[in-house]
Design an enzyme around this catalytic site. Structure first.
Site, PDB file in Angstrom:
ATOM      1  N   LYS A  22       0.835  -1.210   0.000  1.00 40.67           N
ATOM      2  CA  LYS A  22       0.000   0.000   0.000  1.00 40.67           C
ATOM      3  C   LYS A  22       0.866   1.255   0.000  1.00 40.67           C
ATOM      4  O   LYS A  22       0.627   2.189  -0.763  1.00 40.67           O
ATOM      5  CB  LYS A  22      -0.894   0.012   1.243  1.00 40.67           C
ATOM      6  CG  LYS A  22      -1.594   1.331   1.485  1.00 40.67           C
ATOM      7  CD  LYS A  22      -2.420   1.325   2.753  1.00 40.67           C
ATOM      8  CE  LYS A  22      -1.695   1.753   4.002  1.00 40.67           C
ATOM      9  NZ  LYS A  22      -1.483   3.206   4.158  1.00 40.67           N
ATOM     10  N   ASN A  23       1.881   1.274   0.855  1.00 41.35           N
ATOM     11  CA  ASN A  23       2.669   2.496   1.027  1.00 41.35           C
ATOM     12  C   ASN A  23       3.579   2.797  -0.158  1.00 41.35           C
ATOM     13  O   ASN A  23       4.193   3.859  -0.212  1.00 41.35           O
ATOM     14  CB  ASN A  23       3.492   2.432   2.324  1.00 41.35           C
ATOM     15  CG  ASN A  23       2.613   2.634   3.541  1.00 41.35           C
ATOM     16  OD1 ASN A  23       1.407   2.857   3.426  1.00 41.35           O
ATOM     17  ND2 ASN A  23       3.214   2.544   4.719  1.00 41.35           N
ATOM     18  N   CYS A 126      -5.041   8.363   9.695  1.00 38.41           N
ATOM     19  CA  CYS A 126      -5.191   7.693  10.989  1.00 38.41           C
ATOM     20  C   CYS A 126      -4.945   8.678  12.125  1.00 38.41           C
ATOM     21  O   CYS A 126      -4.046   9.505  12.063  1.00 38.41           O
ATOM     22  CB  CYS A 126      -4.181   6.561  11.136  1.00 38.41           C
ATOM     23  SG  CYS A 126      -4.654   5.046  10.323  1.00 38.41           S
ATOM     24  N   ARG A 131       0.908  14.610  13.601  1.00 38.79           N
ATOM     25  CA  ARG A 131       1.379  14.435  12.228  1.00 38.79           C
ATOM     26  C   ARG A 131       1.384  15.725  11.413  1.00 38.79           C
ATOM     27  O   ARG A 131       0.606  15.893  10.469  1.00 38.79           O
ATOM     28  CB  ARG A 131       0.548  13.356  11.525  1.00 38.79           C
ATOM     29  CG  ARG A 131       0.633  12.034  12.228  1.00 38.79           C
ATOM     30  CD  ARG A 131      -0.157  10.964  11.518  1.00 38.79           C
ATOM     31  NE  ARG A 131       0.628  10.235  10.547  1.00 38.79           N
ATOM     32  CZ  ARG A 131       0.164   9.214   9.845  1.00 38.79           C
ATOM     33  NH1 ARG A 131      -1.077   8.814   9.982  1.00 38.79           N
ATOM     34  NH2 ARG A 131       0.923   8.577   8.985  1.00 38.79           N
ATOM     35  N   ASP A 316       4.797   0.611  12.009  1.00 39.12           N
ATOM     36  CA  ASP A 316       3.584  -0.016  11.470  1.00 39.12           C
ATOM     37  C   ASP A 316       3.429  -1.470  11.914  1.00 39.12           C
ATOM     38  O   ASP A 316       2.414  -2.101  11.596  1.00 39.12           O
ATOM     39  CB  ASP A 316       3.583   0.052   9.932  1.00 39.12           C
ATOM     40  CG  ASP A 316       3.253   1.452   9.422  1.00 39.12           C
ATOM     41  OD1 ASP A 316       2.877   2.312  10.229  1.00 39.12           O
ATOM     42  OD2 ASP A 316       3.386   1.676   8.203  1.00 39.12           O
ATOM     43  N   ARG A 408      -8.633  -0.380   4.823  1.00 38.81           N
ATOM     44  CA  ARG A 408      -7.792   0.658   4.215  1.00 38.81           C
ATOM     45  C   ARG A 408      -6.446   0.080   3.799  1.00 38.81           C
ATOM     46  O   ARG A 408      -5.826   0.583   2.870  1.00 38.81           O
ATOM     47  CB  ARG A 408      -7.552   1.795   5.223  1.00 38.81           C
ATOM     48  CG  ARG A 408      -8.769   2.628   5.505  1.00 38.81           C
ATOM     49  CD  ARG A 408      -8.402   3.832   6.320  1.00 38.81           C
ATOM     50  NE  ARG A 408      -7.194   4.449   5.785  1.00 38.81           N
ATOM     51  CZ  ARG A 408      -6.306   5.120   6.506  1.00 38.81           C
ATOM     52  NH1 ARG A 408      -6.475   5.271   7.795  1.00 38.81           N
ATOM     53  NH2 ARG A 408      -5.246   5.641   5.938  1.00 38.81           N
TER      54      ARG A 408
HETATM   55  C1  UD1 Z   1       4.410   6.917   6.452  1.00 38.42           C
HETATM   56  C2  UD1 Z   1       3.583   5.678   6.245  1.00 38.42           C
HETATM   57  C3  UD1 Z   1       3.049   5.168   7.580  1.00 38.42           C
HETATM   58  C4  UD1 Z   1       4.203   4.961   8.541  1.00 38.42           C
HETATM   59  C5  UD1 Z   1       5.088   6.197   8.622  1.00 38.42           C
HETATM   60  C6  UD1 Z   1       6.356   5.961   9.442  1.00 38.42           C
HETATM   61  C7  UD1 Z   1       2.604   5.840   4.048  1.00 38.42           C
HETATM   62  C8  UD1 Z   1       1.380   6.044   3.236  1.00 38.42           C
HETATM   63  N1  UD1 Z   1       2.465   5.988   5.357  1.00 38.42           N
HETATM   64  O1  UD1 Z   1       3.586   7.916   7.027  1.00 38.42           O
HETATM   65  O2  UD1 Z   1       2.375   3.933   7.339  1.00 38.42           O
HETATM   66  O3  UD1 Z   1       3.692   4.690   9.831  1.00 38.42           O
HETATM   67  O4  UD1 Z   1       5.505   6.618   7.309  1.00 38.42           O
HETATM   68  O5  UD1 Z   1       7.061   4.881   8.941  1.00 38.42           O
HETATM   69  O6  UD1 Z   1       3.661   5.535   3.528  1.00 38.42           O
HETATM   70  N2  UD1 Z   1       6.664  14.647  10.788  1.00 38.42           N
HETATM   71  C9  UD1 Z   1       6.843  15.965  11.110  1.00 38.42           C
HETATM   72  N3  UD1 Z   1       6.711  16.895  10.106  1.00 38.42           N
HETATM   73  C10 UD1 Z   1       6.414  16.554   8.823  1.00 38.42           C
HETATM   74  C11 UD1 Z   1       6.246  15.186   8.504  1.00 38.42           C
HETATM   75  C12 UD1 Z   1       6.374  14.248   9.503  1.00 38.42           C
HETATM   76  O7  UD1 Z   1       7.112  16.311  12.260  1.00 38.42           O
HETATM   77  O8  UD1 Z   1       6.310  17.449   7.972  1.00 38.42           O
HETATM   78  C13 UD1 Z   1       6.781  13.626  11.858  1.00 38.42           C
HETATM   79  C14 UD1 Z   1       5.512  12.813  12.067  1.00 38.42           C
HETATM   80  O9  UD1 Z   1       4.614  13.479  12.913  1.00 38.42           O
HETATM   81  C15 UD1 Z   1       6.061  11.557  12.688  1.00 38.42           C
HETATM   82  C16 UD1 Z   1       7.418  11.382  11.975  1.00 38.42           C
HETATM   83  O10 UD1 Z   1       7.749  12.676  11.441  1.00 38.42           O
HETATM   84  O11 UD1 Z   1       6.295  11.754  14.064  1.00 38.42           O
HETATM   85  C17 UD1 Z   1       7.429  10.379  10.857  1.00 38.42           C
HETATM   86  O12 UD1 Z   1       6.346  10.630   9.994  1.00 38.42           O
HETATM   87  P1  UD1 Z   1       6.393  10.282   8.438  1.00 38.42           P
HETATM   88  O13 UD1 Z   1       7.576   9.398   8.182  1.00 38.42           O
HETATM   89  O14 UD1 Z   1       6.286  11.526   7.666  1.00 38.42           O
HETATM   90  O15 UD1 Z   1       5.072   9.416   8.259  1.00 38.42           O
HETATM   91  P2  UD1 Z   1       4.067   9.434   7.046  1.00 38.42           P
HETATM   92  O16 UD1 Z   1       4.787   9.722   5.785  1.00 38.42           O
HETATM   93  O17 UD1 Z   1       2.878  10.244   7.393  1.00 38.42           O
END
Ligand code: UD1
Length: 429
Positions: A22-23, A126, A131, A316, A408
């Protein structure tokens, strides 16, 4: 609303085919925005999130045709998507769609890269923490986009196009890495992304972009060097196997006992999780066909784990590991370092008889001799599947409510498990 009923205590034996990730499928679909030619994606899983993103892309003008197995079909091969963004007719991604799935926010970078403007609603997804998207926006600003927030929307403009830059992420983010990578491939000049996330799904997207004509060095490392090109072409790409689905079923086998071949799984994408499973007493055997998981007779050993970006133990799989540890012979500790609020499964596992104590970001799990079935509530995608694992171990009946979370991210979960001997069924309506 659908529910899932599980009667626990049955070993798992057989073969589970692993779906496309999915990711990876989500950002790969988004990459279609970058070219007027057709991007063909094979092995796309049939999931609610994929269908939701398809709606969002169609809204931008992406023409999508699907061949292969359809919903309700019996086969396990993924579908083949042909995505053609000949013309982007609308550069707005509306709240009603984006608020339901966080990854859809990643259309922002590709839209600005191709159309020089975009208006994308702030994301949802989620409920596992605040986030933020500051890293995404900061990165796009460094590529020369002007960013405003207006009525809950991010409005990005780059009238003269994006320009390459050196971007050093202060924190590892999967989403921000996808976003900036997909924007930089069409920016003028060189972009260097440092402290990039190294998740296999990012490498998969990068390989697809290269097939489309992008120039990217350092694929799979934390430094990505991109030489912008004027245009990208169409390409064909197969989505890599889902390592989170793989890890989930591996933990289900460790939990229920038995012997299952996870067909198509790639051990190199989840070594940390497989090492943890081996530490707790399961036998993990990579084969040319996939990964063979066995646990017969012996108990489950306790472990001490903290979640980390790849190649560390994935957040995850945290909830699934916790479910497994509820029946361990001893006390485990599980620390969540990625998301601050990703423990909503704890209170539901406790309803099954688990002994879990929370302190800050650390869960202490004392293994119990038995779990007993109960009605429980799915709260988010990965939490919901931890309840399935709990239910497989529990005596009697577990009824999981709100399984739309499960849909999902997991393709035909109950069918895959029941073929291996689990007593699990979906109750629709
Ligand atoms: C993706 C994955 C999700 C997984 C996560 C971490 C997909 C669709 N989703 O989510 O399944 O759990 O990676 O492996 O691929 N953060 C900030 N600022 C930002 C962006 C992120 O502070 O602009 C923080 C987030 O709050 C979190 C951390 O960075 O604490 C990691 O988040 P991130 O790797 O960005 O997760 P996603 O891309 O949302």
């Amino acid at each position: 609303m659908d529910r899932i009923r599980i009667t626990g205590g049955h070993k798992l034996e057989g073969i589970i085919p692993i779906s496309g990730a999915k990711n990876a499928a989500l950002p790969l679909m988004i990459a279609s925005i970058l070219t007027p030619e057709t991007l063909t994606l094979k092995n796309v899983p049939n999931l609610a999130d994929v269908n939701m993103l398809a709606r969002i892309l169609r809204n931008h003008g992406v023409d999508l045709t699907i061949e292969g197995k359809r919903a309700g079909g019996k086969g396990h091969l993924g579908e083949t998507f042909h995505l053609t963004a000949r013309e982007i007719v609308d550069t707005t991604a509306p709240y009603e769609l984006v608020s339901r799935m966080r990854a859809s926010f990643w259309v922002l970078g590709p839209l600005v890269a191709r159309c020089r403007q975009a208006r994308v609603s702030m994301p949802g997804g989620c409920a596992i923490g605040t986030r933020p998207v500051d890293l995404h926006l900061q990165g796009l600003k460094q590529l020369g986009a002007e960013i405003d927030i207006d009525g809950g929307y991010v409005v990005a403009k780059a009238p003269k196009g994006l320009k390459g830059a050196r971007i050093i992420f202060p924190k590892v983010s999967v989403g921000a890495t996808h976003q900036i990578l997909m924007a930089a491939v069409l920016a003028k000049g060189e972009t260097v992304i440092e402290n990039a996330a190294r998740e296999p799904e990012i490498a998969d997207v990068a390989r697809c972009l290269v097939a489309m004509g992008a120039k990217i060095e350092g694929v799979g490392t934390s430094t990505l060097r991109i030489q912008g090109v004027d245009r990208l072409e169409g390409a064909r790409h197969a989505v890599l196997p889902d390592r989170i689905e793989t890890g989930t079923f591996a933990m289900a086998v460790a939990a229920a006992g038995g012997n299952v071949m996870l067909q198509g799984a790639q051990i190199e994408d989840l070594e940390s999780a497989m090492n943890v499973l081996a530490d707790c007493g399961a036998t993990v055997k990579p084969t040319p066909d996939g990964i063979q998981i066995t646990r017969n007779g012996n108990g489950i050993g306790p472990v001490s784990v903290e979640t980390q970006p790849f190649p560390g133990f994935p957040t995850d799989l945290q909830a699934q590991l916790m479910a497994l540890m509820t029946r361990a012979d001893g006390t485990s500790t599980i620390r969540e370092t990625i998301f601050e609020n990703r423990f909503m499964h704890v209170q539901e596992l406790v309803r099954l008889g688990a002994d879990i104590h929370m302190q800050g970001d650390i869960a202490t799990v004392r293994g119990v001799k038995r779990l007993t079935g109960a009605p429980v509530m799915a709260t988010d995608l990965r939490a919901s599947v931890s309840l399935v694992i709990g239910g497989l171990m529990a005596e009697g009946e577990t009824m999981i409510n709100r399984v739309y979370h499960l849909d999902r991210g997991f393709e035909r979960l109950e069918e895959k498990l029941s073929r291996c001997g689990a007593q699990i069924e979906r109750i629709t309506g």
